[in-house]
Design an enzyme around this catalytic site. Structure first.
Site, PDB file in Angstrom:
ATOM      1  N   ARG A  18      11.599   3.863   3.249  1.00  0.00           N
ATOM      2  CA  ARG A  18      11.208   2.876   4.269  1.00  0.00           C
ATOM      3  C   ARG A  18      12.452   2.069   4.604  1.00  0.00           C
ATOM      4  O   ARG A  18      13.131   1.576   3.703  1.00  0.00           O
ATOM      5  CB  ARG A  18      10.100   1.963   3.759  1.00  0.00           C
ATOM      6  CG  ARG A  18       9.890   0.759   4.675  1.00  0.00           C
ATOM      7  CD  ARG A  18       8.641  -0.003   4.363  1.00  0.00           C
ATOM      8  NE  ARG A  18       7.453   0.770   4.704  1.00  0.00           N
ATOM      9  CZ  ARG A  18       6.217   0.271   4.668  1.00  0.00           C
ATOM     10  NH1 ARG A  18       6.017  -0.974   4.290  1.00  0.00           N
ATOM     11  NH2 ARG A  18       5.197   1.018   5.002  1.00  0.00           N
ATOM     12  N   LYS A  36      26.149  -3.439  -2.212  1.00  0.00           N
ATOM     13  CA  LYS A  36      27.586  -3.281  -2.468  1.00  0.00           C
ATOM     14  C   LYS A  36      28.280  -2.603  -1.301  1.00  0.00           C
ATOM     15  O   LYS A  36      29.479  -2.353  -1.337  1.00  0.00           O
ATOM     16  CB  LYS A  36      27.795  -2.432  -3.730  1.00  0.00           C
ATOM     17  CG  LYS A  36      27.156  -2.999  -4.970  1.00  0.00           C
ATOM     18  CD  LYS A  36      27.497  -2.117  -6.161  1.00  0.00           C
ATOM     19  CE  LYS A  36      26.736  -2.528  -7.396  1.00  0.00           C
ATOM     20  NZ  LYS A  36      26.897  -1.538  -8.465  1.00  0.00           N
ATOM     21  N   HIS A  75       5.410   5.696  11.355  1.00  0.00           N
ATOM     22  CA  HIS A  75       4.862   5.619   9.993  1.00  0.00           C
ATOM     23  C   HIS A  75       3.868   6.775   9.865  1.00  0.00           C
ATOM     24  O   HIS A  75       2.655   6.570   9.834  1.00  0.00           O
ATOM     25  CB  HIS A  75       4.181   4.261   9.820  1.00  0.00           C
ATOM     26  CG  HIS A  75       3.849   3.893   8.402  1.00  0.00           C
ATOM     27  ND1 HIS A  75       3.946   4.775   7.341  1.00  0.00           N
ATOM     28  CD2 HIS A  75       3.403   2.724   7.883  1.00  0.00           C
ATOM     29  CE1 HIS A  75       3.565   4.159   6.241  1.00  0.00           C
ATOM     30  NE2 HIS A  75       3.244   2.917   6.533  1.00  0.00           N
ATOM     31  N   ARG A 111       0.796  -1.224   0.000  1.00  0.00           N
ATOM     32  CA  ARG A 111       0.000   0.000   0.000  1.00  0.00           C
ATOM     33  C   ARG A 111       0.830   1.275   0.000  1.00  0.00           C
ATOM     34  O   ARG A 111       0.563   2.213  -0.747  1.00  0.00           O
ATOM     35  CB  ARG A 111      -0.918   0.073   1.240  1.00  0.00           C
ATOM     36  CG  ARG A 111      -2.200  -0.666   1.110  1.00  0.00           C
ATOM     37  CD  ARG A 111      -2.612  -1.210   2.455  1.00  0.00           C
ATOM     38  NE  ARG A 111      -1.638  -2.199   2.866  1.00  0.00           N
ATOM     39  CZ  ARG A 111      -1.686  -3.483   2.499  1.00  0.00           C
ATOM     40  NH1 ARG A 111      -2.674  -3.910   1.793  1.00  0.00           N
ATOM     41  NH2 ARG A 111      -0.735  -4.330   2.874  1.00  0.00           N
ATOM     42  N   THR A 112       1.801   1.332   0.887  1.00  0.00           N
ATOM     43  CA  THR A 112       2.509   2.601   1.044  1.00  0.00           C
ATOM     44  C   THR A 112       3.242   2.980  -0.239  1.00  0.00           C
ATOM     45  O   THR A 112       3.109   4.095  -0.741  1.00  0.00           O
ATOM     46  CB  THR A 112       3.485   2.534   2.239  1.00  0.00           C
ATOM     47  OG1 THR A 112       2.753   2.131   3.384  1.00  0.00           O
ATOM     48  CG2 THR A 112       4.136   3.877   2.498  1.00  0.00           C
TER      49      THR A 112
HETATM   50  N1  ASP Z   1       1.620  -1.730   6.630  1.00  0.00           N
HETATM   51  C1  ASP Z   1       1.837  -1.249   7.974  1.00  0.00           C
HETATM   52  C2  ASP Z   1       3.288  -0.915   8.213  1.00  0.00           C
HETATM   53  O1  ASP Z   1       4.067  -0.923   7.290  1.00  0.00           O
HETATM   54  C3  ASP Z   1       1.272  -2.165   8.998  1.00  0.00           C
HETATM   55  C4  ASP Z   1       1.887  -3.541   9.084  1.00  0.00           C
HETATM   56  O2  ASP Z   1       2.806  -3.868   8.337  1.00  0.00           O
HETATM   57  O3  ASP Z   1       1.410  -4.301   9.926  1.00  0.00           O
HETATM   58  O4  ASP Z   1       3.643  -0.614   9.321  1.00  0.00           O
END
Ligand code: ASP
Length: 308
Positions: free
Chosen positions: A108, A87, A136, A57-58
């Site tokens: 991320r 590397k 997040h 999703r993100t």
């Molecule tokens: N998608 C969310 C996160 O990246 C929640 C999860 O992974 O549980 O934190």
């Protein structure tokens, strides 16, 4: 509120007026999207998504958001294996290089604090798209936007946060945003092993937010306006045995979902494993897929704010 350059922590959002403005902007994005009336305010701008941990999703919603605003994306969806990190390149060198190609970087990483470190050296906006067990913040913005849309208000709510409060970064970011609104009461429901870390409990105390801790859903879930369920974060456990002890402690099934108030909502940042049975999806209270969609519009609003 002073204009933000980077988005690293939900604690940067201190002004409910700003959030209201952002939610209105997201809502406008949604309307324009539905009526095919989006313009291209970010034409010629590029967002790099640098992801060292898995995401659906993100990353997709950031990339869709950028493209719907007329911009482009550079994407490293498995940067741990596929970028020069393998590397031996340091994050700061990667950021220095990528910031020469992109106008903003959504990152991320598995290490808490990475986005903050990146922001210290980056000439372009850094957006924290999840830093390990840290935060997040854009998920929390999507969550607050969802609550506002679904319930029409953000004050005076009773919010039950259920599951892995120790490792769940979406919760760590949601708390500062909930703390901005008067009359919010928070129920922290988790097994003792997955209790909310002290630093976040202290934060709530500092902000004068009423909260209770417990292990049982019964007696709490019935009172909630929002039941926010989290996945037990398997990837954060030292051993499978430790994970197995707590993995299925809370399972929201159709019977439990029906115990919620008729106008309450069930949220989840997804992905879910077993903690919400698929049969709950048909319940009108199940807001989690709408929540995921809202992530697109809030990220559009945020990218436009940062880059236009
Ligand atoms: N998608 C969310 C996160 O990246 C929640 C999860 O992974 O549980 O934190």
């Amino acid at each position: 509120m002073e204009k933000l350059k980077h988005v690293i922590s939900a604690r940067q959002f201190k002004d409910p007026e700003f959030l209201l403005w952002l939610f209105e902007s997201a809502h406008q994005m949604e309307r324009d999207d539905v009526f095919r009336a989006l313009t291209d305010p970010l034409r010629g701008r590029i967002l790099a998504t640098l992801f060292f941990e898995p995401s659906t999703r993100t990353r997709f919603s950031f990339e869709a958001a950028m493209q719907k605003l007329g911009g482009g994306v550079l994407t490293a969806e498995n940067a741990r294996a596929n970028s020069s990190a393998t590397k031996g390149e340091t994050i700061s060198d990667t950021i220095r290089v990528v910031s020469g190609y992109a106008d903003a970087i959504a990152i991320r990483h598995y290490e808490p604090g990475t986005a903050e470190a990146a922001a210290r050296i980056s000439p372009v906006p850094i957006i924290n798209a999840g830093d390990g067990v840290g935060e997040h913040p854009t998920q929390a913005l999507a969550d607050m936007y969802t609550i506002k849309k679904e319930l029409g208000r953000l004050s005076g709510l009773r919010v039950a946060l259920v599951g892995d409060l120790l490792n769940g970064r979406t919760i760590h970011s949601l708390l500062p945003l909930l703390s901005l609104y008067p009359g919010v009461t928070i129920d922290l429901i988790s097994p003792w092993q997955l209790r909310l870390p002290l630093a976040y409990r202290e934060y709530l105390m500092e902000k004068g937010v009423a909260f209770h801790e417990g292990e049982k859903l019964e007696g709490v879930i019935e009172e909630a306006d929002v039941a926010y369920i989290t996945r037990v974060q398997s990837e954060r456990f030292a051993s499978k045995d430790e994970y197995d002890v707590v993995k299925d402690v809370y399972v929201i099934n159709a019977e439990i979902a029906d115990r919620l108030k008729p106008d309450a909502i069930i949220m989840h940042a997804l992905p879910r494993v077993n903690e919400i049975s698929p049969e709950v999806d048909a319940n009108a209270r199940a807001a989690y897929f709408r929540q995921a969609k809202n992530g697109l519009y809030i990220r559009m609003a945020l990218l436009k704010y940062l880059l236009a």
